[in-house]
Design an enzyme around this catalytic site. Structure first.
Site, PDB file in Angstrom:
ATOM      1  N   ARG A  28       0.844  -1.195   0.000  1.00  0.00           N
ATOM      2  CA  ARG A  28       0.000   0.000   0.000  1.00  0.00           C
ATOM      3  C   ARG A  28       0.874   1.237   0.000  1.00  0.00           C
ATOM      4  O   ARG A  28       2.043   1.167   0.375  1.00  0.00           O
ATOM      5  CB  ARG A  28      -0.897   0.001   1.245  1.00  0.00           C
ATOM      6  CG  ARG A  28      -0.079  -0.026   2.523  1.00  0.00           C
ATOM      7  CD  ARG A  28      -0.819  -0.622   3.695  1.00  0.00           C
ATOM      8  NE  ARG A  28       0.102  -0.996   4.760  1.00  0.00           N
ATOM      9  CZ  ARG A  28       0.495  -0.213   5.749  1.00  0.00           C
ATOM     10  NH1 ARG A  28       0.033   1.015   5.844  1.00  0.00           N
ATOM     11  NH2 ARG A  28       1.339  -0.624   6.657  1.00  0.00           N
ATOM     12  N   TYR A  58       2.231 -19.656  11.104  1.00  0.00           N
ATOM     13  CA  TYR A  58       3.346 -18.702  11.121  1.00  0.00           C
ATOM     14  C   TYR A  58       4.664 -19.431  11.420  1.00  0.00           C
ATOM     15  O   TYR A  58       5.679 -19.220  10.754  1.00  0.00           O
ATOM     16  CB  TYR A  58       3.065 -17.640  12.186  1.00  0.00           C
ATOM     17  CG  TYR A  58       4.080 -16.540  12.314  1.00  0.00           C
ATOM     18  CD1 TYR A  58       4.221 -15.575  11.323  1.00  0.00           C
ATOM     19  CD2 TYR A  58       4.881 -16.439  13.454  1.00  0.00           C
ATOM     20  CE1 TYR A  58       5.135 -14.532  11.461  1.00  0.00           C
ATOM     21  CE2 TYR A  58       5.789 -15.396  13.605  1.00  0.00           C
ATOM     22  CZ  TYR A  58       5.913 -14.445  12.605  1.00  0.00           C
ATOM     23  OH  TYR A  58       6.802 -13.415  12.747  1.00  0.00           O
TER      24      TYR A  58
HETATM   25  P1  NAD Z   1       4.036  -5.597   9.992  1.00  0.00           P
HETATM   26  O1  NAD Z   1       2.811  -6.464   9.963  1.00  0.00           O
HETATM   27  O2  NAD Z   1       4.075  -4.439  10.895  1.00  0.00           O
HETATM   28  O3  NAD Z   1       4.360  -5.087   8.518  1.00  0.00           O
HETATM   29  C1  NAD Z   1       4.273  -5.931   7.397  1.00  0.00           C
HETATM   30  C2  NAD Z   1       4.171  -5.039   6.171  1.00  0.00           C
HETATM   31  O4  NAD Z   1       4.045  -5.906   5.031  1.00  0.00           O
HETATM   32  C3  NAD Z   1       2.940  -4.129   6.180  1.00  0.00           C
HETATM   33  O5  NAD Z   1       3.327  -2.780   5.955  1.00  0.00           O
HETATM   34  C4  NAD Z   1       2.074  -4.656   5.050  1.00  0.00           C
HETATM   35  O6  NAD Z   1       1.374  -3.625   4.334  1.00  0.00           O
HETATM   36  C5  NAD Z   1       3.111  -5.313   4.153  1.00  0.00           C
HETATM   37  N1  NAD Z   1       2.520  -6.352   3.296  1.00  0.00           N
HETATM   38  C6  NAD Z   1       1.522  -7.217   3.576  1.00  0.00           C
HETATM   39  N2  NAD Z   1       1.256  -7.980   2.494  1.00  0.00           N
HETATM   40  C7  NAD Z   1       2.114  -7.581   1.523  1.00  0.00           C
HETATM   41  C8  NAD Z   1       2.321  -7.968   0.177  1.00  0.00           C
HETATM   42  N3  NAD Z   1       1.591  -8.932  -0.405  1.00  0.00           N
HETATM   43  N4  NAD Z   1       3.288  -7.338  -0.543  1.00  0.00           N
HETATM   44  C9  NAD Z   1       4.031  -6.353   0.022  1.00  0.00           C
HETATM   45  N5  NAD Z   1       3.873  -5.921   1.284  1.00  0.00           N
HETATM   46  C10 NAD Z   1       2.917  -6.542   2.026  1.00  0.00           C
HETATM   47  O7  NAD Z   1       5.271  -6.593  10.255  1.00  0.00           O
HETATM   48  P2  NAD Z   1       6.639  -6.279  11.005  1.00  0.00           P
HETATM   49  O8  NAD Z   1       6.387  -6.382  12.456  1.00  0.00           O
HETATM   50  O9  NAD Z   1       7.274  -5.090  10.459  1.00  0.00           O
HETATM   51  O10 NAD Z   1       7.454  -7.610  10.616  1.00  0.00           O
HETATM   52  C11 NAD Z   1       8.353  -7.667   9.535  1.00  0.00           C
HETATM   53  C12 NAD Z   1       9.002  -9.047   9.538  1.00  0.00           C
HETATM   54  O11 NAD Z   1       9.612  -9.299  10.805  1.00  0.00           O
HETATM   55  C13 NAD Z   1       8.044 -10.217   9.303  1.00  0.00           C
HETATM   56  O12 NAD Z   1       8.697 -11.209   8.567  1.00  0.00           O
HETATM   57  C14 NAD Z   1       7.775 -10.716  10.694  1.00  0.00           C
HETATM   58  O13 NAD Z   1       7.406 -12.078  10.694  1.00  0.00           O
HETATM   59  C15 NAD Z   1       9.123 -10.516  11.343  1.00  0.00           C
HETATM   60  N6  NAD Z   1       9.050 -10.437  12.799  1.00  0.00           N
HETATM   61  C16 NAD Z   1       8.452  -9.387  13.419  1.00  0.00           C
HETATM   62  C17 NAD Z   1       8.386  -9.352  14.798  1.00  0.00           C
HETATM   63  C18 NAD Z   1       7.741  -8.198  15.531  1.00  0.00           C
HETATM   64  O14 NAD Z   1       7.606  -8.255  16.756  1.00  0.00           O
HETATM   65  N7  NAD Z   1       7.345  -7.147  14.853  1.00  0.00           N
HETATM   66  C19 NAD Z   1       8.943 -10.402  15.556  1.00  0.00           C
HETATM   67  C20 NAD Z   1       9.521 -11.466  14.891  1.00  0.00           C
HETATM   68  C21 NAD Z   1       9.604 -11.475  13.509  1.00  0.00           C
END
Ligand code: NAD
Length: 315
Positions: free
Chosen positions: A36, A141
């Site tokens: 987005r 997940y």
């Molecule tokens: P988030 O959910 O805040 O952000 C994910 C982003 O991906 C969003 O901006 C969304 O718009 C975008 N998105 C969704 N579908 C999409 C698509 N088809 N194409 C392109 N973009 C798309 O996630 P985050 O917390 O920033 O996490 C990022 C990574 O880190 C992920 O792999 C998550 O598993 C990993 N992670 C996060 C945490 C945490 O606590 N935040 C912990 C462990 C691992």
């Protein structure tokens, strides 16, 4: 100088990582992309493109046009949402990762993607969870994250691709709200502390999970990506953590700053079941010895910083 493409850049991690990467490598050297568009600062402070990571042709075209040499793949569906929409999670988390890896292979890019404490499962040792241990998660997940770790290892062994990754714990930050993870409570509790002075936790008392403050997570990504390749044994799955906490511990730390803060509970069985399958505390020795991981914020320091930033925002 690196030229980096970041997917999922408007999320909790990406929105802060892009700012930091642009400070280090220059604004034009960091191409932020997300499904987005938005009015977020990172869409104006350097290149930004709308990109659905399940569209391999579009990802390839953007990576080639900007001549990137590094891909940081963050787009994913997080643990709680993935459990509600498992098929979408598989298609996005695995399909997006495969596209990003293939494009990195074709263009010879260095590659980073985060794994998670969610890659562990109920049969994993819960305390001081080793770097190399049983990984039989019972969530979609978790299945995605273990598969992702293995896939990134495969691309390194098969093609020599410079893949790197971290098993993040719950990440706590004040800039962008979290996106549907099991540890989101640990962010919400701080927002509630400065707005209403009370919070109802969906995670139960005594449910200890690993957490880390966002500045430490960003430094960990950058330090790992800059580390000498020959030092890395566990390329794609380093345990990293700064603290092991439950809701009571966070509430106690908040009360040192906001004495009347009230915490009560209304446990959500679905998210609690996910939490119960995860470790209490991970062993991050491999990250420390192989590339010098170091977390600066403990619970006390993080709480002070979170509350001060969130209170400033209230004014
Ligand atoms: P988030 O959910 O805040 O952000 C994910 C982003 O991906 C969003 O901006 C969304 O718009 C975008 N998105 C969704 N579908 C999409 C698509 N088809 N194409 C392109 N973009 C798309 O996630 P985050 O917390 O920033 O996490 C990022 C990574 O880190 C992920 O792999 C998550 O598993 C990993 N992670 C996060 C945490 C945490 O606590 N935040 C912990 C462990 C691992």
């Amino acid at each position: 100088m690196k030229k980096i493409l970041v997917t999922g850049a408007l999320g909790q991690i990406g929105s802060e990582l892009v700012v930091k990467l642009r400070e280090i490598y220059g604004a034009d050297h960091v191409v932020a992309t997300d499904l987005r568009s938005s009015s977020h600062e990172i869409t104006r402070s350097g290149p930004f493109e709308v990109l659905d990571v399940t569209n391999d042709k579009a990802m390839f075209e953007i990576a080639k046009r900007y001549e990137v040499d590094t891909i940081m793949h963050l787009a994913a569906l997080l643990s709680a949402t993935a459990e509600e929409k498992p098929l979408l999670a598989w298609n996005l988390n695995m399909g997006g990762l495969m596209n990003a890896l293939e494009i990195s292979r074709e263009l010879g890019c260095q590659f980073f993607t985060p794994s998670s404490i969610g890659s562990f499962g109920p049969s994993t040792p819960k305390d001081n969870t080793p770097q190399d241990t049983i990984q039989r998660p019972n969530t979609m997940y978790g299945v995605n994250k273990v598969s992702g770790e293995l896939l990134c290892d495969y691309y390194f062994y098969k093609y020599g691709l410079d893949t790197r990754g971290l098993r993040f714990p719950g990440l706590i930050s004040y800039m962008t709200p979290p996106g549907g993870g099991t540890t989101d409570y640990a962010v919400e509790i701080y927002y509630a502390a400065v707005t209403t002075g009370r919070y109802t936790s969906y995670i139960a008392k005594n449910s200890n999970m690993d957490m880390m403050y966002m500045p430490d997570a960003l430094n960990a990504i950058i330090d790992l990506m800059e580390a000498d390749s020959y030092r890395l044994i566990h390329r794609n799955s380093f345990n990293v953590t700064a603290m092991s906490v439950d809701p009571e511990a966070i509430a106690a730390a908040i009360r040192k700053e906001i004495p009347g803060f009230i915490l009560d509970y209304d446990v959500d069985p679905k998210r609690q079941a996910i939490a119960d399958s995860w470790p209490h505390s991970m062993d991050a020795t491999a990250a420390r010895t192989e590339w010098g991981f170091h977390a600066r914020y403990d619970l006390k320091a993080m709480t002070k910083d979170m509350l001060s930033h969130l209170s400033d925002r209230q004014m």
